[in-house]
Design an enzyme around this catalytic site. Structure first.
Site, short mmCIF file in Angstrom:
data_model
loop_
_atom_site.label_atom_id
_atom_site.label_comp_id
_atom_site.label_asym_id
_atom_site.label_seq_id
_atom_site.Cartn_x
_atom_site.Cartn_y
_atom_site.Cartn_z
N ASP A 56 3.37 -4.13 8.05
CA ASP A 56 2.16 -3.32 7.92
C ASP A 56 0.98 -4.28 8.12
O ASP A 56 0.64 -5.05 7.22
CB ASP A 56 2.13 -2.68 6.53
N LYS A 106 -10.19 -1.05 10.64
CA LYS A 106 -10.23 -2.24 9.79
C LYS A 106 -10.46 -3.50 10.63
O LYS A 106 -10.43 -4.62 10.12
CB LYS A 106 -8.93 -2.36 9.00
N GLN A 164 -4.22 -4.91 7.33
CA GLN A 164 -5.22 -5.92 6.95
C GLN A 164 -5.06 -7.19 7.78
O GLN A 164 -5.77 -8.17 7.57
CB GLN A 164 -5.07 -6.29 5.46
N CYS A 178 -4.81 2.11 -3.69
CA CYS A 178 -3.59 2.71 -3.09
C CYS A 178 -2.37 1.80 -3.30
O CYS A 178 -1.50 1.73 -2.44
CB CYS A 178 -3.77 3.01 -1.61
N HIS A 225 0.87 -1.18 0.00
CA HIS A 225 0.00 0.00 0.00
C HIS A 225 0.91 1.24 0.00
O HIS A 225 2.02 1.18 0.54
CB HIS A 225 -0.82 -0.05 1.30
N1 PMP Z 1 -1.68 -0.63 4.66
C1 PMP Z 1 -2.62 -1.41 4.12
C2 PMP Z 1 -2.27 -2.78 3.63
C3 PMP Z 1 -3.94 -0.93 4.02
O1 PMP Z 1 -4.88 -1.71 3.50
C4 PMP Z 1 -4.23 0.36 4.50
C5 PMP Z 1 -5.63 0.93 4.39
N2 PMP Z 1 -6.25 0.70 3.16
C6 PMP Z 1 -3.20 1.11 5.07
C7 PMP Z 1 -1.95 0.58 5.13
C8 PMP Z 1 -3.45 2.46 5.64
O2 PMP Z 1 -4.32 2.35 6.72
P1 PMP Z 1 -5.08 3.64 7.31
O3 PMP Z 1 -5.70 4.31 6.12
O4 PMP Z 1 -6.09 3.06 8.23
O5 PMP Z 1 -4.06 4.46 7.99
#
Ligand code: PMP
Length: 410
Positions: free
Chosen positions: A204, A230, A207, A368, A127
């Site tokens: 990270d 999440k 998920q 993203c 991401h």
């Molecule tokens: N890493 C991953 C794998 C994600 O799916 C996301 C959210 N889509 C993020 C980071 C960022 O998380 P947040 O927007 O809750 O800060």
């Protein structure tokens, strides 16, 4: 079918008031759980109860309410520590979410340990939140960002990873689960390979925490970032697990109240971990919501969550594969209940818009993960991401919806 009865799933769904609303007169089919999960009533009530009856600033007052708020706030820190099996609750730092936790780790770690000529490894699956903070830290320090490639199935190329690990590698930053393809990365193996060369691993876990138990001590990762929203908790809160040995040495990320020990105009000394990384008034109400979300997940139990999601993953995969012209993107052997797909000849955005009008919430776009899209040679996908509260009937509605989309474009 999973072993759990329809009545069990209906009673779980009743915990989430939003699931019974309609969209354009159609029952909501919410399949965008990788973007954010819905919140059970207990989470919403924990937040409103805090503001209705318990609101006070933490760590600062001798008065009853402040002490009560501090106790409850620190209890959630312990709850998070136990949820991810951290060695100590001092290794849990609250942040706004995974993005802030990654920025904190990347800035503070790199400020302290990264030098010109060093290398940081990220994967092609990441991401943007787990790319850009490391990329900019490399630029700031004259270091280099290297990329672990992925296979056409969407798995990390572990042979290439082994070759990329070198004497200049100062960090490996990878996701636990890909938000775009659902791939579950082999974190324990990655950690073992990196630690063999004394290289720390940042995970990270945005998920990761909602799909199955996470044990940071068993994984032996050095850092693990997550977002409450999440995992059925509120937006605006999340956190970072970091091993004490790193956190104690790392420079603080933000400066101000709470993170200090002694301040004079000549010099400031810093508080102990985790407070050194928590400048300013924290988001106490949403920490209460996070505590309630963990309580909710623990109440449901991983057996239920995992069985439901595994059933939905295999059912969705099988049903989508039956549709002519539908191609699933990401066929890793280990996957969470996230399915990206394309419909031949139909732009994902058009398909997503039509599905929306049928009450079906799926995500469209690059999720993203633009570098991953470039790697796969596509500009985006449709993505259905399931939760334990979804049902096979909802997947049938998605499949019917895709047939309608195809008819419209025929
Ligand atoms: N890493 C991953 C794998 C994600 O799916 C996301 C959210 N889509 C993020 C980071 C960022 O998380 P947040 O927007 O809750 O800060």
């Amino acid at each position: 079918m999973s072993d759990f009865s329809a009545s069990k799933i209906q009673s779980v769904r009743a915990d989430f008031p939003i699931l019974s609303r309609s969209i354009y007169g159609k029952p909501l089919v919410y399949l965008d759980n990788a973007a954010t999960t819905q919140k059970p009533r207990s989470v919403i009530e924990a937040i409103s109860d805090y503001y209705l009856y318990d609101n006070a600033n933490v760590h600062r007052g001798v008065h009853y309410l402040s002490q009560q708020a501090t106790g409850a706030f620190e209890d959630v820190r312990k709850k998070v520590a136990s949820f991810v099996n951290a060695g100590s609750s001092n290794e849990i730092i609250f942040a706004r979410g995974a993005t802030e936790a990654i920025n904190l780790a990347a800035w503070s770690y790199c400020e302290t340990f990264l030098n010109a000529g060093d290398e940081i490894l990220v994967s092609a699956l990441e991401h943007h939140s787990n790319i850009v903070p490391w990329q900019v830290a490399c630029q700031r320090k004259g270091a280099h960002l290297k990329v672990i490639p992925v296979t056409p199935e969407g798995e990390l190329n572990m042979g290439a990873f082994a070759h990329l690990l070198g004497k200049n590698t100062k960090m490996v930053a990878v996701s636990h689960i890909s938000n775009t393809l659902g791939t579950i990365n082999p974190i324990a193996e990655i950690v073992e390979m990196a630690h063999h060369r004394d290289i720390p691993v940042f995970v990270d876990g945005a998920q990761g925490l909602s799909h199955g138990p996470v044990d940071v001590q068993a994984l032996d990762c050095d850092f693990y970032a997550f977002s409450a929203h999440k995992m059925y908790g509120p937006m605006g809160i999340g956190g970072l697990f970091g091993k004490t040995k790193w956190l104690e040495k790392m420079e603080p990320y933000q400066l101000g109240g709470e993170m200090i020990d002694k301040v004079t105009f000549e010099k400031t000394t810093y508080n102990e971990i985790p407070y050194k990384f928590e400048a300013g008034t924290p988001n106490v109400a949403d920490v209460m919501g996070l505590g309630a979300a963990i309580g909710y997940l623990e109440g449901l139990g991983w057996d239920f969550i995992k069985a439901q999601e595994a059933d939905l993953l295999s059912y969705t995969t099988a049903r989508l594969q039956e549709i002519e012209g539908v191609k699933i993107i990401g066929t890793a052997s280990e996957k969470a209940a996230i399915v990206s797909f394309l419909i031949e000849g139909i732009h994902f955005f058009d398909a997503g818009t039509i599905l929306d009008h049928l009450g079906i919430a799926v995500r469209t776009g690059n999720h993203c993960t633009q570098p991953l899209m470039d790697f796969l040679g596509i500009s985006g996908t449709l993505r259905a991401s399931m939760s334990f509260y979804n049902t096979r009937q909802e997947i049938d509605i998605l499949v019917e919806g895709i047939h309608k989309v195809k008819k419209l474009f025929a």
